[in-house]
Design a protein around this motif. Structure first.
Motif, PDB file in Angstrom:
ATOM      1  N   VAL A   1      -8.861  12.673 -19.336  1.00  0.00           N
ATOM      2  CA  VAL A   1      -9.455  13.312 -18.165  1.00  0.00           C
ATOM      3  C   VAL A   1      -8.405  13.553 -17.090  1.00  0.00           C
ATOM      4  O   VAL A   1      -8.385  14.606 -16.451  1.00  0.00           O
ATOM      5  N   ASN A   2      -7.532  12.594 -16.871  1.00  0.00           N
ATOM      6  CA  ASN A   2      -6.471  12.780 -15.891  1.00  0.00           C
ATOM      7  C   ASN A   2      -5.311  13.593 -16.457  1.00  0.00           C
ATOM      8  O   ASN A   2      -4.860  14.563 -15.857  1.00  0.00           O
ATOM      9  N   ALA A   3      -4.824  13.154 -17.614  1.00  0.00           N
ATOM     10  CA  ALA A   3      -3.598  13.732 -18.165  1.00  0.00           C
ATOM     11  C   ALA A   3      -3.329  13.106 -19.528  1.00  0.00           C
ATOM     12  O   ALA A   3      -4.120  12.312 -20.037  1.00  0.00           O
ATOM     13  N   TYR A   4      -2.189  13.471 -20.101  1.00  0.00           N
ATOM     14  CA  TYR A   4      -1.691  12.853 -21.333  1.00  0.00           C
ATOM     15  C   TYR A   4      -0.192  12.661 -21.177  1.00  0.00           C
ATOM     16  O   TYR A   4       0.518  13.566 -20.711  1.00  0.00           O
ATOM     17  N   ASN A   5       0.301  11.470 -21.590  1.00  0.00           N
ATOM     18  CA  ASN A   5       1.755  11.294 -21.594  1.00  0.00           C
ATOM     19  C   ASN A   5       2.292  10.548 -22.812  1.00  0.00           C
ATOM     20  O   ASN A   5       3.409  10.802 -23.244  1.00  0.00           O
ATOM     21  N   LEU A   6       1.497   9.628 -23.388  1.00  0.00           N
ATOM     22  CA  LEU A   6       1.956   8.854 -24.546  1.00  0.00           C
ATOM     23  C   LEU A   6       0.831   8.726 -25.562  1.00  0.00           C
ATOM     24  O   LEU A   6      -0.333   8.584 -25.189  1.00  0.00           O
ATOM     25  N   GLY A   7       1.185   8.771 -26.851  1.00  0.00           N
ATOM     26  CA  GLY A   7       0.186   8.568 -27.884  1.00  0.00           C
ATOM     27  C   GLY A   7      -0.469   7.204 -27.752  1.00  0.00           C
ATOM     28  O   GLY A   7       0.188   6.220 -27.421  1.00  0.00           O
ATOM     29  N   LEU A   8      -1.794   7.147 -28.025  1.00  0.00           N
ATOM     30  CA  LEU A   8      -2.552   5.904 -27.874  1.00  0.00           C
ATOM     31  C   LEU A   8      -3.516   5.715 -29.032  1.00  0.00           C
ATOM     32  O   LEU A   8      -4.027   6.686 -29.601  1.00  0.00           O
ATOM     33  N   LEU A   9      -3.794   4.469 -29.331  1.00  0.00           N
ATOM     34  CA  LEU A   9      -4.781   4.097 -30.336  1.00  0.00           C
ATOM     35  C   LEU A   9      -5.441   2.797 -29.892  1.00  0.00           C
ATOM     36  O   LEU A   9      -4.772   1.902 -29.382  1.00  0.00           O
ATOM     37  N   ILE A  10      -6.762   2.704 -30.080  1.00  0.00           N
ATOM     38  CA  ILE A  10      -7.488   1.446 -29.865  1.00  0.00           C
ATOM     39  C   ILE A  10      -8.055   1.005 -31.212  1.00  0.00           C
ATOM     40  O   ILE A  10      -8.722   1.785 -31.893  1.00  0.00           O
ATOM     41  N   ASN A  11      -7.785  -0.243 -31.569  1.00  0.00           N
ATOM     42  CA  ASN A  11      -8.228  -0.742 -32.866  1.00  0.00           C
ATOM     43  C   ASN A  11      -8.800  -2.150 -32.726  1.00  0.00           C
ATOM     44  O   ASN A  11      -8.120  -3.042 -32.206  1.00  0.00           O
ATOM     45  N   PRO A  12     -10.051  -2.391 -33.161  1.00  0.00           N
ATOM     46  CA  PRO A  12     -10.553  -3.769 -33.194  1.00  0.00           C
ATOM     47  C   PRO A  12      -9.811  -4.553 -34.275  1.00  0.00           C
ATOM     48  O   PRO A  12      -9.810  -4.164 -35.441  1.00  0.00           O
ATOM     49  N   THR A  13      -9.171  -5.640 -33.893  1.00  0.00           N
ATOM     50  CA  THR A  13      -8.416  -6.443 -34.862  1.00  0.00           C
ATOM     51  C   THR A  13      -9.279  -7.525 -35.502  1.00  0.00           C
ATOM     52  O   THR A  13      -9.054  -7.901 -36.642  1.00  0.00           O
ATOM     53  N   THR A  14     -10.235  -8.064 -34.755  1.00  0.00           N
ATOM     54  CA  THR A  14     -11.262  -8.940 -35.315  1.00  0.00           C
ATOM     55  C   THR A  14     -12.599  -8.475 -34.780  1.00  0.00           C
ATOM     56  O   THR A  14     -12.712  -8.150 -33.594  1.00  0.00           O
ATOM     57  N   ILE A  15     -13.584  -8.398 -35.641  1.00  0.00           N
ATOM     58  CA  ILE A  15     -14.895  -7.874 -35.277  1.00  0.00           C
ATOM     59  C   ILE A  15     -15.907  -9.011 -35.295  1.00  0.00           C
ATOM     60  O   ILE A  15     -16.113  -9.664 -36.321  1.00  0.00           O
ATOM     61  N   ALA A  16     -16.536  -9.250 -34.165  1.00  0.00           N
ATOM     62  CA  ALA A  16     -17.528 -10.314 -34.068  1.00  0.00           C
ATOM     63  C   ALA A  16     -18.797  -9.921 -34.817  1.00  0.00           C
ATOM     64  O   ALA A  16     -19.153  -8.738 -34.872  1.00  0.00           O
ATOM     65  N   PRO A  17     -19.495 -10.884 -35.418  1.00  0.00           N
ATOM     66  CA  PRO A  17     -20.749 -10.570 -36.084  1.00  0.00           C
ATOM     67  C   PRO A  17     -21.794 -10.141 -35.047  1.00  0.00           C
ATOM     68  O   PRO A  17     -21.751 -10.598 -33.904  1.00  0.00           O
ATOM     69  N   PRO A  18     -22.679  -9.209 -35.421  1.00  0.00           N
ATOM     70  CA  PRO A  18     -22.886  -8.641 -36.752  1.00  0.00           C
ATOM     71  C   PRO A  18     -22.250  -7.261 -36.892  1.00  0.00           C
ATOM     72  O   PRO A  18     -22.792  -6.385 -37.557  1.00  0.00           O
ATOM     73  N   GLY A  19     -21.099  -7.038 -36.284  1.00  0.00           N
ATOM     74  CA  GLY A  19     -20.502  -5.714 -36.274  1.00  0.00           C
ATOM     75  C   GLY A  19     -19.943  -5.276 -37.610  1.00  0.00           C
ATOM     76  O   GLY A  19     -19.569  -6.087 -38.450  1.00  0.00           O
TER      77      GLY A  19
ATOM     78  N   PRO B   1      -3.648  26.615 -17.856  1.00  0.00           N
ATOM     79  CA  PRO B   1      -3.636  26.148 -16.459  1.00  0.00           C
ATOM     80  C   PRO B   1      -3.127  24.721 -16.277  1.00  0.00           C
ATOM     81  O   PRO B   1      -2.976  24.276 -15.144  1.00  0.00           O
ATOM     82  N   ASN B   2      -2.868  23.996 -17.359  1.00  0.00           N
ATOM     83  CA  ASN B   2      -2.355  22.633 -17.227  1.00  0.00           C
ATOM     84  C   ASN B   2      -0.860  22.676 -16.891  1.00  0.00           C
ATOM     85  O   ASN B   2      -0.191  23.697 -17.106  1.00  0.00           O
ATOM     86  N   SER B   3      -0.326  21.564 -16.384  1.00  0.00           N
ATOM     87  CA  SER B   3       1.065  21.587 -15.957  1.00  0.00           C
ATOM     88  C   SER B   3       1.728  20.234 -16.183  1.00  0.00           C
ATOM     89  O   SER B   3       1.077  19.184 -16.140  1.00  0.00           O
ATOM     90  N   LEU B   4       3.042  20.273 -16.424  1.00  0.00           N
ATOM     91  CA  LEU B   4       3.820  19.057 -16.622  1.00  0.00           C
ATOM     92  C   LEU B   4       3.982  18.311 -15.304  1.00  0.00           C
ATOM     93  O   LEU B   4       4.103  18.913 -14.244  1.00  0.00           O
ATOM     94  N   THR B   5       3.971  16.984 -15.389  1.00  0.00           N
ATOM     95  CA  THR B   5       4.207  16.160 -14.210  1.00  0.00           C
ATOM     96  C   THR B   5       5.615  15.586 -14.279  1.00  0.00           C
ATOM     97  O   THR B   5       6.279  15.643 -15.309  1.00  0.00           O
ATOM     98  N   SER B   6       6.032  15.001 -13.169  1.00  0.00           N
ATOM     99  CA  SER B   6       7.367  14.402 -13.121  1.00  0.00           C
ATOM    100  C   SER B   6       7.247  12.883 -13.278  1.00  0.00           C
ATOM    101  O   SER B   6       6.219  12.369 -13.716  1.00  0.00           O
ATOM    102  N   THR B   7       8.290  12.175 -12.918  1.00  0.00           N
ATOM    103  CA  THR B   7       8.274  10.722 -12.997  1.00  0.00           C
ATOM    104  C   THR B   7       7.264  10.154 -12.003  1.00  0.00           C
ATOM    105  O   THR B   7       6.976  10.802 -10.987  1.00  0.00           O
TER     106      THR B   7
END
Length: 254
Positions: free
Chosen positions: A122-140, A164-170
């Motif tokens: 929604v704000n922007a993109y700068n680095l690749g991201l991933l969310i992963n559950p490493t342990t899943i609580a029951p009953p998931g 219309p999007n634009s690059l940002t700086s530091t």
């Protein structure tokens, strides 16, 4: 009649899952959630985290191998994780980079003993991201939006980021999503949606993009997931997109 039976069955499954999760909480069997933040990028980055308190904490993560384990307790509301290039790990730089970065949004125990999480451009993109559950609580189970693994990678941000999007700086060095905070798609938000269909591209773009897992689960947030085996493993996860919980997306994406 068939649809009615299916809906009744779905409600029974939900009630069972909530009841089990509540019993685990009552017995004190739900541990504080842990999130392992990992840098798979070929450069040093600073990873930052905050929640509804607004306090920003950043960590310098070494290229390719750096990680930081954070303990967020049994309730963590409006949790955000983002990153920016460099090793300053400054909360000031982190706060300035936030509007230039994509966000991993994670709420622990926000609704009926359920965690919810998503990726936001929604704000922007700068680095690749991933969310992963490493342990899943029951009953998931790991199925679609239930304990699934969303990811977003844009390989060449310079060629991707056109008007219309634009690059940002530091410090963020990202691509600003000019219409991201709006409530309807535009040509600018559609560019983000096409590049990262599992990430939220504008404020109301939440259908099929908000994931949930029982409270008591643990997670990892991976920067530059294209450089990790998780990206390949993800293809073997069942792709049925079915929400199993009543999910409310994070509102902390601004």
């Amino acid at each position: 009649m068939k649809n009615s039976n299916l809906q009744s069955g779905g409600r029974l499954v939900l009630l069972l899952m909530v009841a089990v999760a509540m019993s685990w909480l009552a017995l004190g069997l739900v541990d504080a959630a842990q999130i392992n933040i990992t840098n798979q990028c070929p450069e040093v980055i600073s990873a930052c985290q905050s929640n509804q308190s607004g306090t920003v904490t950043c960590y310098a993560l070494a290229a390719g191998t750096g990680s930081q384990l954070i303990d967020v307790g049994t309730t963590w509301l409006g949790g955000l994780i983002w990153g920016y290039p460099g090793s300053s790990a400054s909360s000031i730089d982190g706060n300035n980079a936030k509007p230039q970065a994509d966000l991993a949004e994670i709420t622990i125990n926000g609704f009926s003993n359920t965690d919810s999480y998503d990726l936001s451009n929604v704000n922007a993109y700068n680095l690749g991201l991933l969310i992963n559950p490493t342990t899943i609580a029951p009953p998931g189970n790991r199925s679609g939006l239930e304990c699934g693994t969303p990811s977003c990678t844009i390989n060449n941000i310079t060629s991707f980021c056109t008007p219309p999007n634009s690059l940002t700086s530091t410090p963020g060095d990202g691509c600003f999503n000019v219409n991201g905070t709006g409530t309807t798609p535009t040509s600018g938000t559609e560019a983000f949606d096409t590049a990262c269909p599992e990430a939220i591209s504008y404020s109301n773009d939440t259908t099929g993009k908000v994931y949930a897992c029982p409270t008591g689960s643990n997670y990892e947030v991976v920067f530059c997931p294209e450089n990790t085996i998780l990206q390949m493993n993800k293809k073997n996860i069942a792709a049925e997109m079915r929400p199993v919980y009543p999910i409310v997306p994070n509102a902390m994406n601004a």
